[in-house]
Design an enzyme around this catalytic site. Structure first.
Site, PDB file in Angstrom:
ATOM      1  N   ASP A  98       0.677  -1.262   0.006  1.00  0.00           N
ATOM      2  CA  ASP A  98       0.070  -0.102  -0.042  1.00  0.00           C
ATOM      3  C   ASP A  98       0.833   1.246   0.081  1.00  0.00           C
ATOM      4  O   ASP A  98       2.108   1.219  -0.274  1.00  0.00           O
ATOM      5  CB  ASP A  98      -1.023   0.036   1.415  1.00  0.00           C
ATOM      6  CG  ASP A  98      -2.303   0.489   0.832  1.00  0.00           C
ATOM      7  OD1 ASP A  98      -2.447   1.628   0.701  1.00  0.00           O
ATOM      8  OD2 ASP A  98      -3.115  -0.149   0.970  1.00  0.00           O
ATOM      9  N   HIS A 157      -3.603   6.193   3.422  1.00  0.00           N
ATOM     10  CA  HIS A 157      -4.458   4.903   3.098  1.00  0.00           C
ATOM     11  C   HIS A 157      -3.775   3.573   3.725  1.00  0.00           C
ATOM     12  O   HIS A 157      -4.396   2.747   4.496  1.00  0.00           O
ATOM     13  CB  HIS A 157      -4.393   4.543   1.742  1.00  0.00           C
ATOM     14  CG  HIS A 157      -5.584   3.766   1.365  1.00  0.00           C
ATOM     15  ND1 HIS A 157      -4.916   2.221   0.949  1.00  0.00           N
ATOM     16  CD2 HIS A 157      -6.736   3.453   1.130  1.00  0.00           C
ATOM     17  CE1 HIS A 157      -5.972   1.559   0.537  1.00  0.00           C
ATOM     18  NE2 HIS A 157      -7.051   2.235   0.581  1.00  0.00           N
ATOM     19  N   SER A 195     -11.097  -1.579   0.453  1.00  0.00           N
ATOM     20  CA  SER A 195      -9.779  -1.520   0.959  1.00  0.00           C
ATOM     21  C   SER A 195      -9.751  -1.983   2.616  1.00  0.00           C
ATOM     22  O   SER A 195      -8.569  -2.326   2.883  1.00  0.00           O
ATOM     23  CB  SER A 195      -9.519   0.047   0.886  1.00  0.00           C
ATOM     24  OG  SER A 195      -8.793   0.457  -0.229  1.00  0.00           O
TER      25      SER A 195
END
Length: 842
Positions: free
Chosen positions: A234, A270, A460
């Protein structure tokens, strides 16, 4: 992979056409559409921002790619070098060949010399199956696509754009986590710092995932010390207290991601929230908690957001030691590859090269073959990745790759699919495989540093959540293979309820961990420890020891106990009863372990009523008194089953004798006179409320009065203090007082007052220890004032060296006054025996 049969069919058609000399023209087109705009204009690269373009095929699927770059897959260096020579290309990165996947290169080039129409005309003339209309956002993009198809045809190798891959998240929408929630979170969704109560972590709510109870199972089984390494591929890892204690980053912490999430939203951190969704550390008063929090080890791998980034990372997992052999890999990103382009590349190389999706698929299969589990987000477009069960026009990468577990999302506190989540309508393993929570609580990040919980949404977070559950399964049984872990997740999942076809799987952490622990069918066992008899009206206890599925002693917090009948009180796993009738009783104890299975045991107890204990302190057997003299009758009656704990308590007395002397009489301490001479047998009787009686008797003689009478004791007591101050008796530091006075009928003064005491053994109240020990002598006052600790003649009260532990039982002591006139005639009066403690527990 579901579209592979189409690509294989294209290869066959190409070969048949070549063999039969059939030469119809292809119809492929590449056109420029200036209205097309990529999600973000640039993505980061090692040397700075890289410009991005957009392509849309006939299916309408938008695909962003990096301008000036192509991905080439070939095991023939000569073909690569020929390409580089023609276009002045430069290899930026490369991967090794793994499994069936060819070696793959990231190449930078300037395609400005490409004549798009000429290239397409040549290709269409030579490739009758080349089809598709591809619109691009700029002339430079069109030239790059034309070069890709031309080179695929010329060198029979895979040549494709470097597609952009974006994170699949949507913008912000008993453990102790963040104490409060952000005011930005929806007010109708309640928050508590206790992760056990979160609707996507508890048992019994709509989703019924049971992460908290799965943690308890692992704790009971002693498996929380097993660690499972998880790679989070990520971007934007901000190190904080919710990250596991064991963590590693490839590169640097606290570097934000420049990629945008679904819908073009900024999501610079994120990777931070994906990490905590998988393995946020529980019960630390900070942030949030994720399923693998107690067992996970973090490997954070920053992701550059393109096609080659996925391939190179997957290749390095196999060939490099840098990544430390993670067992689980989570990819919370994806892109949709138009099947038209996939086929175009395959047709261009006459079926002699893998399509772009096949290249990616080969790397995923090779990684999976090393014993790892790969999880990927299904995406947040609300699309059916299976196209309603018909022919699919695209491949969602990496979601639909073989050996990748694709995770969709359920709406908050519901089993229904969240409308934003992609879904699948086919039962095969290359659709959306399992569903997790779409909405999760997320903690702080550098942009929102307050220790507050915020709701975030997207597959996600569904994907790392399910990956975290897989880590719990692996911790429960480290000997499991990757395929066995997935089989447990799949087979224990809740089925249906998502609203797609009734066959969807919903992750069930509690059931999965239960299965992984290889728990048998038998419930917990209960062993009871208690005396077989209980004294009436006295507290009796029974202790239940539970052994659970792990063979460990299971405390009530994990295996709650139910006692039948209900006890008067419980302390831990011990219940206390007080029975008020003498009979046989059956106590049943039931427990339920964390798996909800029941175990029970029973114990019979006989409740016993014990007869009273009666003792005559005065007069003594054989004593003589004269006719008309006051005789002091001193007795005690106690009952083990009466009075306050621990007992025994006093009960009523009745003296029995000749009716002519006025008997029977009630009371334990009486004064009587006898009007006639002769022998008398006096009996002291006590009867408890249940009707059991005990007696004690003495025989005395009544004689004619002497010529000179003894003194008359006019005043005697009461003894003070009258209420016990230590364990039903008195400490030996107590000062005892009592008034006393006497007169002599003949005036034979002075009268001598002698206070004396008789003590009994602490291990047997009926055996005298010291007899008639003088405490004080006075000719002026008969009043008593005695403190045993300062006046203990003849060792009236023994110590621990004398009696051992029995000393702590206390000793009965009977106090007696002797009034003696000047001629030696005596009268006596006694108090009922009291218990005095020399040995005291402090």
């Amino acid at each position: 992979m579901k579209h592979l049969w189409k690509l294989a069919l294209v290869s066959v058609l190409v070969l048949i056409a070549a063999c039969n000399g059939q030469r119809p023209n292809g119809t492929a087109q590449i056109v420029v559409d200036n209205t097309l705009t990529p999600t973000q204009a640039t993505i980061p690269g090692p040397d700075g921002p890289r410009p991005v373009a957009r392509m849309v095929g006939e299916s309408g699927i938008a695909m962003d790619f990096v301008l000036g770059e192509l991905i080439i897959s070939t095991d023939d260096p000569a073909k690569l070098n020929a390409f580089l020579s023609r276009w002045g290309g430069q290899v930026l990165s490369e991967t090794e060949k793994v499994g069936d996947a060819p070696k793959t290169y990231q190449v930078r080039l300037n395609p400005s010399g490409a004549q798009v129409e000429a290239i397409l005309q040549r290709l269409n003339q030579s490739l009758p199956d080349l089809k598709g209309r591809f619109s691009t956002s700029s002339p430079e993009a069109a030239q790059l696509l034309a070069v890709a198809l031309s080179e695929a045809n010329q060198e029979k190798m895979t040549v494709t754009p470097n597609f952009v891959v974006l994170p699949a998240a949507i913008a912000d929408g008993s453990t102790a986590e963040a104490p409060t929630r952000s005011s930005l979170s929806p007010a109708d969704i309640p928050y508590t710092p206790n992760a056990f109560n979160w609707t996507y972590m508890n048992r019994g709510s709509a989703q019924d995932i049971g992460v908290g109870e799965a943690w308890r199972l692992l704790e009971r089984a002693g498996r929380l010390s097993n660690r499972v390494r998880i790679m989070i591929l990520d971007g934007g890892f901000a190190l904080n207290n919710d990250f596991p204690a064991t963590r590693q980053v490839v590169g640097s912490w606290n570097e934000s991601s420049l990629l945008q999430c679904s819908g073009g939203n900024s999501c610079p951190w994120h990777g931070t929230h994906v990490t905590t969704a998988a393995m946020g550390r529980p019960d630390n008063g900070f942030g949030v908690a994720g399923p693998a929090g107690p067992v996970g080890e973090l490997l954070a791998v920053p992701f550059q957001g393109d096609f080659i980034g996925i391939i190179s990372t997957l290749e390095r997992i196999i060939t490099a030691t840098l990544f430390g052999n993670p067992k689980i890999i989570n990819m919370s990103f994806g892109f949709e590859l138009d099947l038209g382009w996939d086929i175009a590349v395959k047709v261009a190389c006459l079926g002699l090269c893998p399509s772009p999706s096949e290249v990616m698929d080969g790397f995923a299969v090779a990684v999976s073959a090393t014993g790892k589990l790969l999880f990927a987000a299904a995406g947040n477009e609300g699309k059916d990745v299976d196209n309603g069960g018909g022919i699919e026009g695209s491949t969602h990468i990496p979601c639909e790759l073989r050996s990748v577990i694709c995770v969709g999302g359920m709406a908050h506190d519901s089993t229904a699919r969240d409308l934003g989540s992609n879904f699948g309508t086919k039962r095969d393993d290359n659709s959306v495989d399992i569903y997790g929570p779409f909405w999760v609580w997320a903690g702080p990040d550098p942009e929102s540093p307050a220790n507050e919980a915020r709701l975030r949404a997207g597959t996600s977070y569904s994907s790392p959540f399910v990956a975290g559950v897989a880590a719990l399964v692996w911790a429960a049984n480290p000997s499991l293979s990757a395929s066995q872990v997935w089989a447990i997740l799949r087979d224990t999942a809740h089925v249906g309820g998502v609203g797609v076809g009734g066959f969807e799987r919903r992750v069930n952490a509690f059931a999965a961990v239960s299965r992984a622990l290889e728990v048998g069918s038998s419930g917990p066992s209960v062993a009871l420890s208690a005396a077989s008899t209980a004294d009436l009206n006295r507290e009796w206890s029974i202790t239940a020891n539970v052994t659970d599925f792990a063979g460990n002693n299971c405390l009530p917090v994990f295996c709650p106990l139910t006692f039948d009948p209900a006890p008067t009180r419980t302390v831990g796993n011990t219940a206390y009863y007080r029975f008020n009738t003498a009979a046989s009783r059956t106590i049943r104890v039931t427990t339920r372990d964390l798996l909800g299975r029941e175990g029970s045991a029973t114990r019979e107890v006989t409740v016993i009523n014990t007869a009273p204990v009666v003792r005559i302190d005065a007069p003594s057997n054989g004593d003589s008194f004269y006719q008309g003299q006051t005789v002091n009758l001193v007795g005690t009656a106690t009952d083990l089953n009466e009075g306050p704990d621990p007992g025994p308590g006093p009960i009523a007395c009745r003296w029995e004798g000749s009716a002519a002397d006025g008997f029977p009489r009630t009371g334990c301490n009486l004064s009587v006179t006898f009007s006639t001479t002769g022998s008398r047998t006096l009996t002291l009787r006590a009867t408890d409320p249940q009707g059991l009686s005990s007696t004690a008797s003495v025989t005395i003689n009544i004689t004619l009065p002497p010529a000179n009478l003894p003194p008359n004791i006019n005043t005697f007591g009461p003894l003070s203090p009258s209420e016990p101050n230590y364990s039903g008796g008195f400490s030996w530091n107590t000062t005892f007082t009592a008034p006393a006075s006497a007169t002599d009928p003949e005036g034979n003064n002075p009268i001598t007052y002698i206070w004396r005491a008789t003590s009994y053994r602490p291990d047997n109240d009926s055996v005298v220890w010291r007899s008639n020990v003088v405490l004080s002598t006075s000719t002026t006052s008969g009043n008593l004032s005695w403190t045993p600790s300062t006046n203990n003649p003849s060792n009236l009260l023994g110590d621990e060296s004398t009696f051992g532990n029995a000393c702590y039982n206390g000793q009965l002591v009977r106090l007696e006054l002797v009034a003696r006139d000047s001629l030696g005639h005596e009268s006596t009066r006694s108090f009922a025996a009291i218990r005095i403690y020399r040995c005291i527990v402090i």
